[in-house]
Design an enzyme around this catalytic site. Sequence first.
Site, mmCIF file in Angstrom:
data_model
loop_
_atom_site.group_PDB
_atom_site.id
_atom_site.type_symbol
_atom_site.label_atom_id
_atom_site.label_comp_id
_atom_site.label_asym_id
_atom_site.label_seq_id
_atom_site.Cartn_x
_atom_site.Cartn_y
_atom_site.Cartn_z
ATOM 1 N N HIS A 38 -1.817 19.300 25.128
ATOM 2 C CA HIS A 38 -0.914 19.117 23.903
ATOM 3 C C HIS A 38 -0.242 20.323 23.514
ATOM 4 C CE1 HIS A 38 0.477 16.662 20.501
ATOM 5 N NE2 HIS A 38 -0.060 17.048 19.537
ATOM 6 N N HIS A 95 -5.724 12.373 14.193
ATOM 7 C CA HIS A 95 -5.780 13.857 14.215
ATOM 8 C C HIS A 95 -7.164 14.528 14.065
ATOM 9 C CE1 HIS A 95 -1.456 13.135 14.050
ATOM 10 N NE2 HIS A 95 -1.385 14.030 14.599
ATOM 11 N N ASP A 100 -5.470 14.240 18.173
ATOM 12 C CA ASP A 100 -4.380 15.401 18.433
ATOM 13 C C ASP A 100 -4.795 16.709 17.759
ATOM 14 O OD1 ASP A 100 -3.299 13.522 20.004
ATOM 15 O OD2 ASP A 100 -1.296 13.947 19.026
ATOM 16 N N ASP A 101 -4.273 17.928 18.189
ATOM 17 C CA ASP A 101 -4.454 19.140 17.525
ATOM 18 C C ASP A 101 -5.657 19.911 17.466
ATOM 19 O OD1 ASP A 101 -1.582 18.304 17.134
ATOM 20 O OD2 ASP A 101 -1.521 18.014 15.154
ATOM 21 N N HIS A 124 1.828 23.999 19.805
ATOM 22 C CA HIS A 124 2.430 22.807 19.149
ATOM 23 C C HIS A 124 3.956 22.789 18.655
ATOM 24 C CE1 HIS A 124 2.855 19.284 16.284
ATOM 25 N NE2 HIS A 124 1.561 18.727 16.928
#
Length: 346
Positions: free
Chosen positions: A213, A307, A162-163, A217
């Site tokens: 995503h 991540h 993620d991210d 965020h």
Amino acid sequence: MLYAGIAWTADGYVVEVIDDTGNRTTPATPWGAERVPELTEWLGTLGQTSGQRCAVVVESTNGLVDGLLTAAGLDVHRADPWVLPARPAFGSVPAIALAERARTDLASLSPLTAEGGGQTGRDEDYHDGIRRSAPIEADLTRSGRCFRHGPRDRQEIALTFDDGPDPVFTRQVLEILDRYGVRATFFCVGQHVNALPDEVRRITEAGHSLGNHTWSHPFLPDLTHTQFRLQIERTSEAFERSVDQVPTLFRPPYGARTPEALGELMADGPALALWDVDSWDWARPGPEKIATTVLDHAQPGSMILMHDGGGDRRESVEALPAVIEGLLERDLHFVAAEDLMTSSRP
């Protein structure tokens, strides 16, 4: 004392710094999303050269910079919606408003920690959203449009990151995945897709899959219906510009859900991809602990959360070989997250 407000926009970030009297100490400074490491270093230097403590303020819809800021030892605070003016449909409140709120009432802001991340202090809101979303989540699951894992009777597993993309850590992750010949899924944020399209292309050219995503965020309970929809749409548009494809999966930041957000997915949106194994790498407990956490909880069909962006991910990179080797020893086959979804549909 200095107060630095960081606002997010469609193009990156804007920083305003004021002193105890409310005067600007530097002009409003724009930063591209790919320059967050430079921004972090600049803020650290700002406090050192002035000899003053600097309180850095972000709002709850900006969850992409606090990881690096807290890792660098900066004093980071989050401003929640009830202490700020109304946000636009896309973007945060102005940076000067964030800095001014900190100057006039720092106690009304939430100090952020590396362990709690951008959600520090919002556990009650988080769990309330999960409870209220349960009926819609169940409907999505029954229709095959929400899943945490795949079938337990198949030797398949999904590794997800993620991210990102991140100009440093994503490349390191890709090199390790290539070394072992395993496939993964990258749930990317629109800010980074927009700023680093070449990195997104590296991901797809290496044979990995993509997921949406959100753009910045955000903590979903703080978004209106329109704000959530724009987070998804703008990110999809950034993917289309960079790799000419739109992901079919969506992962909510922090795993937060609300009935309003899930209703948008129910109406016409990507499928909801959660996870059943959290590596806790975002808390930076050390590479050995990260690998042990994954290997202790993973089983056939698992979706593993790691991540590659949104903070200092050196520990994640260091843990990755041990994670892959441990799973390969169990004769597990790495597949894309959407493959788990397809095989788990009723």
